[in-house]
Design a protein around this motif. Structure first.
Motif, short mmCIF file in Angstrom:
data_model
loop_
_atom_site.label_atom_id
_atom_site.label_comp_id
_atom_site.label_asym_id
_atom_site.label_seq_id
_atom_site.Cartn_x
_atom_site.Cartn_y
_atom_site.Cartn_z
N TYR A 101 0.86 -1.18 0.00
CA TYR A 101 0.00 0.00 0.00
C TYR A 101 0.89 1.23 0.00
N THR A 102 0.76 2.05 -1.03
CA THR A 102 1.66 3.18 -1.22
C THR A 102 0.98 4.49 -0.84
N ILE A 103 1.78 5.55 -0.77
CA ILE A 103 1.23 6.87 -0.49
C ILE A 103 0.26 7.30 -1.61
N LEU A 104 0.51 6.82 -2.82
CA LEU A 104 -0.41 7.13 -3.92
C LEU A 104 -1.75 6.41 -3.74
N ASP A 105 -1.70 5.18 -3.20
CA ASP A 105 -2.95 4.47 -2.91
C ASP A 105 -3.77 5.24 -1.88
N ALA A 106 -3.09 5.72 -0.83
CA ALA A 106 -3.78 6.45 0.24
C ALA A 106 -4.39 7.74 -0.30
N ILE A 107 -3.64 8.46 -1.13
CA ILE A 107 -4.15 9.71 -1.72
C ILE A 107 -5.33 9.42 -2.63
N ALA A 108 -5.24 8.32 -3.40
CA ALA A 108 -6.35 7.95 -4.27
C ALA A 108 -7.59 7.61 -3.45
N ASP A 109 -7.41 6.88 -2.34
CA ASP A 109 -8.54 6.55 -1.48
C ASP A 109 -9.14 7.79 -0.83
N ALA A 110 -8.34 8.84 -0.71
CA ALA A 110 -8.82 10.10 -0.14
C ALA A 110 -9.39 11.03 -1.21
N GLY A 111 -9.51 10.54 -2.44
CA GLY A 111 -10.11 11.34 -3.51
C GLY A 111 -9.17 12.32 -4.18
N ASP A 112 -7.85 12.16 -3.97
CA ASP A 112 -6.82 13.02 -4.54
C ASP A 112 -6.76 14.36 -3.79
N LEU A 113 -5.68 15.08 -4.04
CA LEU A 113 -5.51 16.40 -3.42
C LEU A 113 -6.45 17.40 -4.07
N THR A 114 -6.85 18.41 -3.30
CA THR A 114 -7.58 19.52 -3.88
C THR A 114 -6.59 20.41 -4.64
N LEU A 115 -7.10 21.36 -5.37
CA LEU A 115 -6.21 22.28 -6.10
C LEU A 115 -5.38 23.14 -5.16
N TYR A 116 -5.81 23.23 -3.89
CA TYR A 116 -5.10 24.06 -2.92
C TYR A 116 -4.02 23.28 -2.16
N GLY A 117 -3.91 21.98 -2.40
CA GLY A 117 -2.92 21.18 -1.69
C GLY A 117 -1.52 21.41 -2.23
N MET A 118 -0.54 21.54 -1.33
CA MET A 118 0.86 21.74 -1.74
C MET A 118 1.48 20.38 -2.06
N ARG A 119 1.63 20.10 -3.33
CA ARG A 119 2.11 18.80 -3.76
C ARG A 119 3.60 18.58 -3.47
N ASN A 120 4.32 19.66 -3.24
CA ASN A 120 5.75 19.53 -2.96
C ASN A 120 6.06 19.62 -1.47
N ASN A 121 5.02 19.59 -0.63
CA ASN A 121 5.26 19.70 0.80
C ASN A 121 4.22 18.89 1.58
N VAL A 122 4.23 17.57 1.33
CA VAL A 122 3.32 16.65 2.02
C VAL A 122 4.07 16.05 3.21
N MET A 123 3.44 16.06 4.36
CA MET A 123 4.10 15.56 5.57
C MET A 123 3.66 14.12 5.86
N LEU A 124 4.64 13.26 6.13
CA LEU A 124 4.36 11.90 6.57
C LEU A 124 4.83 11.75 8.01
#
Length: 261
Positions: A159-182
Motif C-alpha cells: 500500500y503506497t502513499i499514492l494508494d492512500a491519496i487515491a482513497d482520499a479522492g486526490d488532493l484539492t487544487l489548494y494542496g501543496m504537492r511539494n510539501n506533504v508531511m508523513l
C-alpha cells in the motif's frame, strides 16, 4: 479607444496563459519522471507485524485432519466446506496463541518470516504442511487538503502513499504537492518526513510504501490560507455588524415604548 481595448485584451490573454501554465506546473505529479528510473525490489513493501495487527493464519496439509491440532476449527470428516484459516489479533505483548504451538512472539516479524517459523513447528509432526500468513488490514490517516480526509484501511501490505491519496479522492487544487508531511512511528518515536509528489524520485523513497498507523498531512497553499483568513475576517465583521444592529433595534424599541407612555 478601440486601440486601448485591443491592448487590454492582449494583456488579458497573456496573463491568463501565464497563470494557466503556473497552475498546471504546481498541480502536476512526477514532473521529472523521464529522468528517474525506479526498480521494485523483492519484498521491499513487506511490513513488520506490530500489536493490534489482524492476521489470517492458514495451516493445512494434503490430509486436512492431520493439522486439526493447530487450528481453532477442526476439519470435517468429509473435507467439504472447510476453511482452514484462523484469524488472530496480535496482543499488546506482540504475541498470538496458536493451538498446540502455544504463544508465539510475532511482533517484528514479516508475514513471510512467520510462515517459515510456523511451517517449521508444524513440520515436526506433519509431513509437508501448508502455511500461509496474511495481514488482513492496517490503517493510515490522510488529513489536510484532500477531497475525502479521514482513516483509510489498506487491504494489502503493498500500500503506497499514492494508494492512500487515491482513497482520499486526490488532493484539492489548494494542496501543496511539494510539501506533504508523513508522520511515522519509528523506534518508539513519531518522526516527520517531507514528501514531494512532484518529484518522481518518490518512487525510490523509503516512504513510498506506507506502514501501519502512518499519518499523511497535505499542507494548504497560500491561496487557501489567504481565502480562509479573508472568510474568517468577513464572518467576524458580519457577526459584529449583526450584533450592533440587534442592539440598536432593541434600544430603538425601548425608546419608542417609553415615548408612547
Amino acid at each position: 479607444m478601440k486601440r486601448y481595448i485591443k491592448y487590454l485584451g492582449a494583456l488579458a490573454i497573456i496573463v491568463l496563459s501565464v497563470s494557466s501554465c503556473k497552475s498546471t506546473k504546481s498541480v502536476a505529479y512526477f514532473q521529472n519522471a523521464e529522468t528517474v528510473k525506479s526498480k521494485i525490489e523483492s519484498g521491499e513493501y513487506m511490513l513488520k507485524l506490530i500489536p493490534s495487527d489482524v492476521i489470517d493464519v492458514t495451516i493445512s496439509s494434503l490430509i486436512p485432519q492431520a493439522t486439526d491440532a493447530y487450528r481453532l476449527v477442526p476439519a470435517p470428516e468429509n473435507g467439504l466446506d472447510f476453511n482452514p484459516k484462523t484469524q488472530y489479533v496480535i496482543n499488546e505483548s506482540g504475541e498470538i496463541n496458536v493451538p498446540t504451538i502455544g504463544k508465539v512472539k510475532v511482533a517484528g516479524m514479516t508475514t513471510t518470516q512467520l510462515e517459515d517459523f510456523l511451517r517449521g513447528e508444524v513440520a515436526k509432526n506433519v509431513s509437508d504442511p501448508i502455511v500461509k500468513v496474511q495481514l488482513t488490514s492496517f490503517r493510515v490517516n490522510v488529513l489536510g487538503e484532500v477531497r475525502n480526509p479521514g482513516a483509510k484501511t489498506a487491504k494489502t501490505e503493498r500500500y503506497t502513499i499514492l494508494d492512500a491519496i487515491a482513497d482520499a479522492g486526490d488532493l484539492t487544487l489548494y494542496g501543496m504537492r511539494n510539501n506533504v508531511m508523513l508522520i511515522r512511528e519509528e523506534d518508539g518515536e513519531r518522526r516527520f518526513h517531507t514528501i514531494d509528489l512532484t518529484d518522481a524520485n518518490l518512487l525510490n523513497s523509503p516512504y513510498f510504501y506506507l506502514k501501519q498507523n502512518d499519518v499523511i498531512y497535505v499542507e494548504p497553499d497560500k491561496v487557501r490560507v489567504i481565502n480562509s483568513e479573508y472568510n474568517q475576517n468577513n464572518s467576524y465583521k458580519l457577526s459584529i455588524a449583526s450584533a450592533v444592529i440587534s442592539a440598536a433595534s432593541v434600544i430603538a424599541s425601548l425608546v419608542i415604548a417609553l415615548t408612547i407612555k
